[in-house]
Design an enzyme around this catalytic site. Structure first.
Site, PDB file in Angstrom:
ATOM      1  CB  CYS A  79      -0.867   0.018   1.240  1.00 47.55           C
ATOM      2  SG  CYS A  79      -1.846  -1.458   1.421  1.00 47.55           S
ATOM      3  NE  ARG A  94       4.995   1.380  -1.424  1.00 47.96           N
ATOM      4  CZ  ARG A  94       5.847   1.269  -0.423  1.00 47.96           C
ATOM      5  NH1 ARG A  94       7.019   1.848  -0.512  1.00 47.96           N
ATOM      6  NH2 ARG A  94       5.534   0.594   0.654  1.00 47.96           N
ATOM      7  CD1 TRP A  99      -0.513  -5.786  -3.567  1.00 47.63           C
ATOM      8  CD2 TRP A  99      -0.622  -6.703  -1.537  1.00 47.63           C
ATOM      9  NE1 TRP A  99      -0.094  -7.081  -3.669  1.00 47.63           N
ATOM     10  CE2 TRP A  99      -0.149  -7.669  -2.446  1.00 47.63           C
ATOM     11  CE3 TRP A  99      -0.781  -7.079  -0.190  1.00 47.63           C
ATOM     12  CZ2 TRP A  99       0.173  -8.974  -2.068  1.00 47.63           C
ATOM     13  CZ3 TRP A  99      -0.458  -8.379   0.173  1.00 47.63           C
ATOM     14  CH2 TRP A  99       0.013  -9.305  -0.749  1.00 47.63           C
ATOM     15  CG  ASN A 158       0.550   2.038   3.740  1.00 50.22           C
ATOM     16  OD1 ASN A 158      -0.525   2.139   3.161  1.00 50.22           O
ATOM     17  ND2 ASN A 158       1.679   2.577   3.284  1.00 50.22           N
ATOM     18  N   GLY A 159      -0.412  -1.337   6.638  1.00 52.76           N
ATOM     19  CA  GLY A 159      -0.167  -2.223   7.783  1.00 52.76           C
ATOM     20  C   GLY A 159      -1.408  -3.046   8.083  1.00 52.76           C
ATOM     21  CD  GLU A 189      16.918 -13.117  -8.317  1.00 51.86           C
ATOM     22  OE1 GLU A 189      16.342 -13.637  -7.348  1.00 51.86           O
ATOM     23  OE2 GLU A 189      16.570 -12.015  -8.789  1.00 51.86           O
ATOM     24  CE  LYS A 207      13.832 -10.725 -10.674  1.00 52.69           C
ATOM     25  NZ  LYS A 207      14.288 -10.888  -9.363  1.00 52.69           N
ATOM     26  CD  GLU A 240      10.109 -11.498  -8.837  1.00 56.95           C
ATOM     27  OE1 GLU A 240       9.956 -10.959  -7.752  1.00 56.95           O
ATOM     28  OE2 GLU A 240      11.133 -11.342  -9.519  1.00 56.95           O
ATOM     29  CG  HIS A 282      17.841 -36.609  -5.882  1.00 56.94           C
ATOM     30  ND1 HIS A 282      18.143 -37.908  -5.556  1.00 56.94           N
ATOM     31  CD2 HIS A 282      19.024 -35.996  -6.079  1.00 56.94           C
ATOM     32  CE1 HIS A 282      19.462 -38.070  -5.533  1.00 56.94           C
ATOM     33  NE2 HIS A 282      20.015 -36.908  -5.849  1.00 56.94           N
ATOM     34  CE  LYS A 284      11.680  -2.577  -6.074  1.00 58.29           C
ATOM     35  NZ  LYS A 284      12.410  -3.666  -6.725  1.00 58.29           N
TER      36      LYS A 284
HETATM   37  C1  G6P Z   1       9.129  -8.316  -2.596  1.00 58.45           C
HETATM   38  C2  G6P Z   1       9.652  -7.890  -3.950  1.00 58.45           C
HETATM   39  C3  G6P Z   1      10.926  -8.661  -4.284  1.00 58.45           C
HETATM   40  C4  G6P Z   1      11.954  -8.463  -3.181  1.00 58.45           C
HETATM   41  C5  G6P Z   1      11.377  -8.869  -1.806  1.00 58.45           C
HETATM   42  C6  G6P Z   1      12.306  -8.471  -0.676  1.00 58.45           C
HETATM   43  O1  G6P Z   1       8.647  -9.614  -2.657  1.00 58.45           O
HETATM   44  O2  G6P Z   1       8.677  -8.123  -4.957  1.00 58.45           O
HETATM   45  O3  G6P Z   1      11.464  -8.194  -5.500  1.00 58.45           O
HETATM   46  O4  G6P Z   1      13.084  -9.222  -3.451  1.00 58.45           O
HETATM   47  O5  G6P Z   1      10.135  -8.193  -1.590  1.00 58.45           O
HETATM   48  O6  G6P Z   1      12.409  -7.079  -0.653  1.00 58.45           O
HETATM   49  P1  G6P Z   1      13.579  -6.277   0.014  1.00 58.45           P
HETATM   50  O7  G6P Z   1      13.193  -4.828  -0.176  1.00 58.45           O
HETATM   51  O8  G6P Z   1      13.600  -6.679   1.455  1.00 58.45           O
HETATM   52  O9  G6P Z   1      14.832  -6.623  -0.690  1.00 58.45           O
END
Ligand code: G6P
Length: 612
Positions: free
Chosen positions: A2, A27, A78, A104-105, A485, A489, A492, A508, A607
């Site tokens: 949010c 975000r 959100w 927010n929260g 990773e 990507k 996502e 396995h 984000k």
């Molecule tokens: C969210 C974002 C990711 C990020 C993760 C951790 O899930 O979508 O891209 O890696 O948070 O965020 P941070 O700000 O703690 O690296």
């Protein structure tokens, strides 16, 4: 997650609030709304979907009506409690329509508070936890808005960053925080409240970061700061050194692509001034650790989430290989709840791009309570984790706007390498080895440039595989976290089901899923482990899976084992994760583009995850 914006000043209120919300769009959110007071009445406009949908509802006539007001609040939501709908979108009002709240929260005790308020005659219209705040403030109000908000907040359990306006108190915004960030921007004749500095940078570079349990009365030319017990507090005015243009797309089609291409510069900024070529070590003063302190560290736990967690996995190899320090990586939520064992000499490194991720922050607090040495590796200057750890390293990668993290990851890995080098030099690494590693680190931006120069070749490979439903990424050693990773990507931003596996683990279980429709990307760079991964690639080929290899330039042998090859410049094992992941970021980007996905704002993702 949010986003909050509040504004008091002489600009057009609707335009300013919408502009602020647009700057928070990255975000992640599902609905948005604003509240403005005109002729002692709160006018609230909300819409499901993008900020542009909300903006479309503000017709020229409404804009004109709102323009007599000089203050208001706005929110991107959100969904947590209640589906994304206009009814559940913020701002939320009490039933008399005197107070509007954006939040927010999560209010954890909202159900019992709601029950009590309903029994007292309050009428609720939404399914959200936030709405209880509007009714509680109404209940506590005796003419002083700050006192009413403080009294209401004392009754709630959970986390909040809030902004409140009231038709009874024109020209005032009350804002407060516990666990969810709030920043106040101090302009000339205007004040901006936001959950994130990106909504502030275009107005002023002077900001105040609220601490937990701070509450502020914000006016056009004044900020009155107190704690929740009404005791005045002073907070430093910090200066943001972001170039406002850094948060624009700068000619790129997406923020993600811009950020991928910014990596040579971002990494150069991360390492600038932090390497001592003479002594072959890292110069990381923010850690505030003497060589004697370093010698006492006998265990490291890295706590993080998402992409930062994967950077931490590379860090584990660095600290063990270079510094001889047993290292574990823990998902931050797991760390905080499983009562971690922390002995004297244990150091916790929290990695977070945003510096606000709720679970990582909670891990920091748990580690501090248990007496550990705690350091942060963060990108957003002034965010909560670096402020609470008090020691650490900023990435200086510049603002990362694309939801899928790219440049933060490579800068985190480069930073972990510099840190392990410093720790190693205080322990077992020779000066000569240190000098060689320093030279290696200096080469990283150039390695990344070479991969970026291959973006067209990678786009072609992406086109060929864009219709796959499933994808596997396999790697070993330093490239095992990169496989994970790379898969993250892809899922996502392209919504393709992708899994990252240790190459040896594939047989396995997951190998049962392979056939001619499931591509396997193998990280087969010419570093230790390559011979073994070639064997694993053969196992995939034998199941008819198309194999794409990441391989070292000039390694022609690899052609016999893969259908397609992405060439990576020759580099050391330690630096290999960085150019390799850049290739995988580009692959994911181009696959998502082929599939027509909303790359910068993928569905359901945020984000910065500020709730557990
Ligand atoms: C969210 C974002 C990711 C990020 C993760 C951790 O899930 O979508 O891209 O890696 O948070 O965020 P941070 O700000 O703690 O690296």
């Amino acid at each position: 997650m949010c986003g909050i914006v509040g504004y008091i000043g002489n600009r057009n209120i609707a335009d300013t609030l919408i502009d602020g919300l647009k700057r928070l769009e990255y975000r992640g959110y599902d609905s948005a709304g604003i509240a403005v007071i005109v002729k002692k009445k709160i006018i609230s406009i909300k819409a499901v979907g993008k900020v542009s949908a909300l903006s479309a509802k503000i017709t020229p006539a409404i804009r004109k009506e709102l323009s007599s007001s000089k203050f208001g609040i706005a929110h991107t939501r959100w969904a947590t409690h209640g589906a994304p709908s206009e009814r559940n979108a913020h701002p939320h009002l009490d039933e008399k329509g005197r107070f509007a709240v954006v939040h927010n929260g999560i209010i954890e005790n909202y159900a019992s508070l709601k029950e009590r308020l309903i029994s007292q005659g309050h009428k609720f219209v939404s399914e959200t936890d936030t709405e209880v705040l509007a009714h509680l403030i109404d209940d506590c109000y005796e003419g002083d808005l700050l006192q009413a908000v403080a009294a209401a907040l004392k009754k709630v359990e959970g986390t909040f960053g809030i902004a409140v306006i009231s038709s009874e108190n024109p020209g005032q915004i009350i804002t407060a925080r516990r666990g969810s960030p709030i920043v106040i921007g101090i302009g000339t004749g205007e004040t901006i409240v936001a959950s994130d500095i990106s909504a502030i940078v275009s107005y002023t570079d002077k900001v105040i970061y609220l601490n937990d349990n701070d509450i502020a009365l914000v006016e056009k030319d004044n900020v009155d700061l107190r704690n929740i017990d009404n005791v005045p507090v002073t907070r430093e005015i910090a200066h943001i050194n972001w170039d406002p243009g850094a948060a624009e797309k700068g000619g790129y089609e997406h923020f993600m692509l811009k950020e991928i291409f910014e990596q040579p510069e971002a990494i150069a900024n991360s390492i600038r001034g932090r390497l001592d070529e003479e002594q072959g070590t890292g110069a990381l003063s923010g850690l505030n650790l003497t060589p004697q302190d370093l010698a006492t560290i006998n265990r490291i736990i890295i706590a993080a989430c998402g992409t930062s967690l994967h950077a931490g996995m590379v860090g584990e190899y660095y600290f063990e290989d270079l510094a001889d320090i047993p290292t574990e990586v823990e998902q931050a939520a797991e760390f905080r709840y499983r009562n971690p064992i922390i002995h004297p000499g244990t150091m916790i490194i929290a990695i977070s791009q945003s510096g606000e991720t709720a679970d990582t922050l909670a891990a920091v607090r748990e580690a501090k309570n248990k007496g550990a040495i705690v350091a942060g590796i963060c990108n957003v200057v002034g965010s909560t984790i670096p402020r609470e750890t008090g020691r650490g390293i900023y990435l200086h990668a510049g603002p990362e706007i694309g939801v899928a993290s790219t440049k933060a990851f490579t800068c985190q890995v480069a930073t972990l390498l510099m840190m392990a080098l410093k720790f190693g030099r205080a322990r077992r690494l020779s000066r000569q080895n240190g000098i060689e590693l320093v030279a290696d680190i200096h080469r990283i931006p150039e390695l990344v440039k070479k991969v970026l120069a291959k973006s067209k070749d990678i786009a072609k490979i992406a086109k060929k595989y864009a219709n796959a439903h499933d994808f596997f990424f396999i790697g070993r050693g330093y490239l095992y976290p990169v496989a994970i990773e790379g898969a993250l990507k892809l899922k996502e931003i392209s919504y393709v089901h992708a899994e990252g596996y240790h190459a040896a683990e594939l047989k396995h279980g997951p190998i049962a899923l392979l056939d001619e429709k499931v591509p396997v990307l193998a990280l087969a760079n010419n570093i230790p482990g390559k011979d073994k991964i070639i064997g694993n690639m053969q196992e995939c080929k034998a199941r008819k899976a198309p194999v794409i290899a990441l391989a070292t330039e000039g390694d022609n042998e690899i052609r016999r084992h893969a259908e397609d090859i992405i060439w990576i410049p020759e580099c050391s094992s330690e630096t290999a994760p960085i150019p390799s992941v850049v290739a995988l970021q580009l692959l994911a980007y181009y696959i998502a583009k082929e599939r027509g996905c909303p790359i910068d704002q993928p569905r359901n993702l945020a984000k910065s995850v500020t709730v557990e």
